[in-house]
Write a protein that holds these residues in place. Structure first.
Motif, PDB file in Angstrom:
ATOM      1  N   LEU A   1       0.807  -1.221   0.000  1.00 17.53           N
ATOM      2  CA  LEU A   1       0.000   0.000   0.000  1.00 17.53           C
ATOM      3  C   LEU A   1       0.839   1.270   0.000  1.00 17.53           C
ATOM      4  O   LEU A   1       0.401   2.299  -0.524  1.00 17.53           O
ATOM      5  CB  LEU A   1      -0.933   0.022   1.221  1.00 17.53           C
ATOM      6  N   VAL A   2       2.017   1.213   0.578  1.00 19.08           N
ATOM      7  CA  VAL A   2       2.801   2.429   0.770  1.00 19.08           C
ATOM      8  C   VAL A   2       3.008   3.211  -0.520  1.00 19.08           C
ATOM      9  O   VAL A   2       3.034   4.456  -0.503  1.00 19.08           O
ATOM     10  CB  VAL A   2       4.147   2.089   1.465  1.00 19.08           C
ATOM     11  N   ASP A   3       3.125   2.503  -1.660  1.00 16.43           N
ATOM     12  CA  ASP A   3       3.371   3.213  -2.917  1.00 16.43           C
ATOM     13  C   ASP A   3       2.380   2.822  -4.012  1.00 16.43           C
ATOM     14  O   ASP A   3       2.616   3.084  -5.188  1.00 16.43           O
ATOM     15  CB  ASP A   3       4.805   2.974  -3.411  1.00 16.43           C
ATOM     16  N   HIS A   4       1.269   2.214  -3.636  1.00 21.65           N
ATOM     17  CA  HIS A   4       0.314   1.770  -4.646  1.00 21.65           C
ATOM     18  C   HIS A   4      -0.687   2.877  -4.986  1.00 21.65           C
ATOM     19  O   HIS A   4      -1.150   3.588  -4.089  1.00 21.65           O
ATOM     20  CB  HIS A   4      -0.450   0.528  -4.178  1.00 21.65           C
ATOM     21  N   PRO A   5      -1.039   3.046  -6.263  1.00 20.27           N
ATOM     22  CA  PRO A   5      -1.980   4.101  -6.655  1.00 20.27           C
ATOM     23  C   PRO A   5      -3.358   3.979  -6.008  1.00 20.27           C
ATOM     24  O   PRO A   5      -4.068   4.987  -5.884  1.00 20.27           O
ATOM     25  CB  PRO A   5      -2.089   3.920  -8.177  1.00 20.27           C
ATOM     26  N   ARG A   6      -3.726   2.778  -5.577  1.00 19.72           N
ATOM     27  CA  ARG A   6      -5.048   2.571  -4.972  1.00 19.72           C
ATOM     28  C   ARG A   6      -5.012   2.697  -3.450  1.00 19.72           C
ATOM     29  O   ARG A   6      -6.015   2.407  -2.792  1.00 19.72           O
ATOM     30  CB  ARG A   6      -5.587   1.184  -5.345  1.00 19.72           C
ATOM     31  N   ARG A   7      -3.913   3.132  -2.883  1.00 14.73           N
ATOM     32  CA  ARG A   7      -3.755   3.120  -1.425  1.00 14.73           C
ATOM     33  C   ARG A   7      -4.871   3.840  -0.688  1.00 14.73           C
ATOM     34  O   ARG A   7      -5.331   3.400   0.371  1.00 14.73           O
ATOM     35  CB  ARG A   7      -2.399   3.700  -1.021  1.00 14.73           C
ATOM     36  N   ASP A   8      -5.345   4.962  -1.248  1.00 17.35           N
ATOM     37  CA  ASP A   8      -6.362   5.741  -0.554  1.00 17.35           C
ATOM     38  C   ASP A   8      -7.766   5.163  -0.732  1.00 17.35           C
ATOM     39  O   ASP A   8      -8.705   5.604  -0.058  1.00 17.35           O
ATOM     40  CB  ASP A   8      -6.335   7.192  -1.036  1.00 17.35           C
ATOM     41  N   ASP A   9      -7.907   4.181  -1.613  1.00 21.87           N
ATOM     42  CA  ASP A   9      -9.196   3.508  -1.795  1.00 21.87           C
ATOM     43  C   ASP A   9      -9.402   2.388  -0.787  1.00 21.87           C
ATOM     44  O   ASP A   9     -10.521   1.887  -0.633  1.00 21.87           O
ATOM     45  CB  ASP A   9      -9.290   2.901  -3.201  1.00 21.87           C
ATOM     46  N   VAL A  10      -8.311   1.987  -0.129  1.00 28.35           N
ATOM     47  CA  VAL A  10      -8.340   0.791   0.708  1.00 28.35           C
ATOM     48  C   VAL A  10      -8.661   1.135   2.159  1.00 28.35           C
ATOM     49  O   VAL A  10      -8.006   1.979   2.776  1.00 28.35           O
ATOM     50  CB  VAL A  10      -6.992   0.052   0.648  1.00 28.35           C
ATOM     51  N   ARG A  11      -9.692   0.474   2.662  1.00 32.80           N
ATOM     52  CA  ARG A  11      -9.944   0.462   4.100  1.00 32.80           C
ATOM     53  C   ARG A  11      -9.591  -0.927   4.590  1.00 32.80           C
ATOM     54  O   ARG A  11     -10.143  -1.918   4.100  1.00 32.80           O
ATOM     55  CB  ARG A  11     -11.405   0.773   4.425  1.00 32.80           C
ATOM     56  N   ALA A  12      -8.658  -1.020   5.524  1.00 30.09           N
ATOM     57  CA  ALA A  12      -8.146  -2.327   5.932  1.00 30.09           C
ATOM     58  C   ALA A  12      -8.148  -2.478   7.440  1.00 30.09           C
ATOM     59  O   ALA A  12      -8.025  -1.496   8.188  1.00 30.09           O
ATOM     60  CB  ALA A  12      -6.725  -2.522   5.395  1.00 30.09           C
ATOM     61  N   ARG A  13      -8.277  -3.735   7.849  1.00 30.69           N
ATOM     62  CA  ARG A  13      -8.130  -4.065   9.275  1.00 30.69           C
ATOM     63  C   ARG A  13      -7.170  -5.237   9.411  1.00 30.69           C
ATOM     64  O   ARG A  13      -7.376  -6.295   8.818  1.00 30.69           O
ATOM     65  CB  ARG A  13      -9.477  -4.416   9.913  1.00 30.69           C
ATOM     66  N   LEU A  14      -6.118  -5.037  10.176  1.00 26.59           N
ATOM     67  CA  LEU A  14      -5.129  -6.065  10.467  1.00 26.59           C
ATOM     68  C   LEU A  14      -5.340  -6.519  11.906  1.00 26.59           C
ATOM     69  O   LEU A  14      -5.338  -5.688  12.818  1.00 26.59           O
ATOM     70  CB  LEU A  14      -3.709  -5.523  10.310  1.00 26.59           C
ATOM     71  N   VAL A  15      -5.518  -7.818  12.099  1.00 28.35           N
ATOM     72  CA  VAL A  15      -5.744  -8.354  13.447  1.00 28.35           C
ATOM     73  C   VAL A  15      -4.594  -9.278  13.809  1.00 28.35           C
ATOM     74  O   VAL A  15      -4.266 -10.212  13.074  1.00 28.35           O
ATOM     75  CB  VAL A  15      -7.089  -9.103  13.531  1.00 28.35           C
TER      76      VAL A  15
END
Length: 213
Positions: free
Chosen positions: A57-71
């Motif tokens: 995600l750090v450099d991906h063009p879609r980074r701001d489209d992603v809502r993520a949860r890491l457990v």
């Protein structure tokens, strides 16, 4: 097992862990690259320090489209993931310290466009692997993708895991070379998304060191 120290293996590019990460990252990028415009939901089970998803995600063009949860259960690893996400400005990434086997952690993000189950199947018993695959019919949106890993040590469970996914409406998109010591798979869900069972537990994390014995 010290799961924080375990992550130090990623710093050696020649290690199987680092090579597996490259394969996982490629699958994550493929999902993001091929997804239609709009919001994307991602959940990651037993996320560790989140090096796979966060590193993409750090450099991906879609980074701001992603809502993520890491457990992840280990608070030292979640602290590392949180620090990385903050430094990278990934404000839509939430890191939760908790038991990743509990489906309630994902209830408001399911069904997700991408489900990451990396570093899990080699640490749980076969019945729990199948139970987790079954739960993916609730966690994963129709058209969404599950990226998963499992070592190739005997007995090699990768073919069986593929069968479990494919018998539940998942299409195999990619599978790593059987010559590798690790297995990485990507399956797209083409079935009908099932209701999430509130309060359910998918697996008990035993640890590969215990299972080997």
């Amino acid at each position: 097992m010290d799961w924080q120290k375990w992550h130090d293996r990623y710093d050696d590019p020649s290690s199987w862990v680092a090579r597996r990460l490259v394969a996982v990252d490629a699958r994550i990028r493929a999902v993001l690259d091929s997804s239609p415009p709009g919001p994307l939901r991602v959940v990651s089970l037993c996320a560790g320090q989140g090096r796979d998803l966060l590193g993409v995600l750090v450099d991906h063009p879609r980074r701001d489209d992603v809502r993520a949860r890491l457990v992840e259960l280990d608070p030292r690893n979640t602290a590392a993931a949180q620090e990385f996400a903050r430094a990278a400005g990934l404000d839509q990434v939430e890191v939760v310290t908790g038991d990743a086997s509990l489906v309630d952690h994902y209830s408001d993000l399911a069904p997700a466009d991408l489900v990451l189950i990396c570093g899990v199947f080699g640490n749980i018993r076969d019945a729990d692997i199948e139970r987790t695959v079954e739960a993916c019919t609730s966690l994963c949106a129709t058209g969404g993708t599950v990226v998963w890993t499992r070592n190739r040590l005997a007995p090699d469970r990768v073919p069986q895991i593929c069968d479990w996914f494919e018998s539940r409406g998942f299409e195999r998109l990619w599978l790593s070379d059987a010559k590798e010591t690790y297995g990485v798979g990507a399956h797209r869900f083409g079935g009908v998304q099932q209701p999430l069972t509130v309060g359910a537990q998918m697996f008990t994390f035993v640890g590969y060191d215990v299972l080997r014995k």
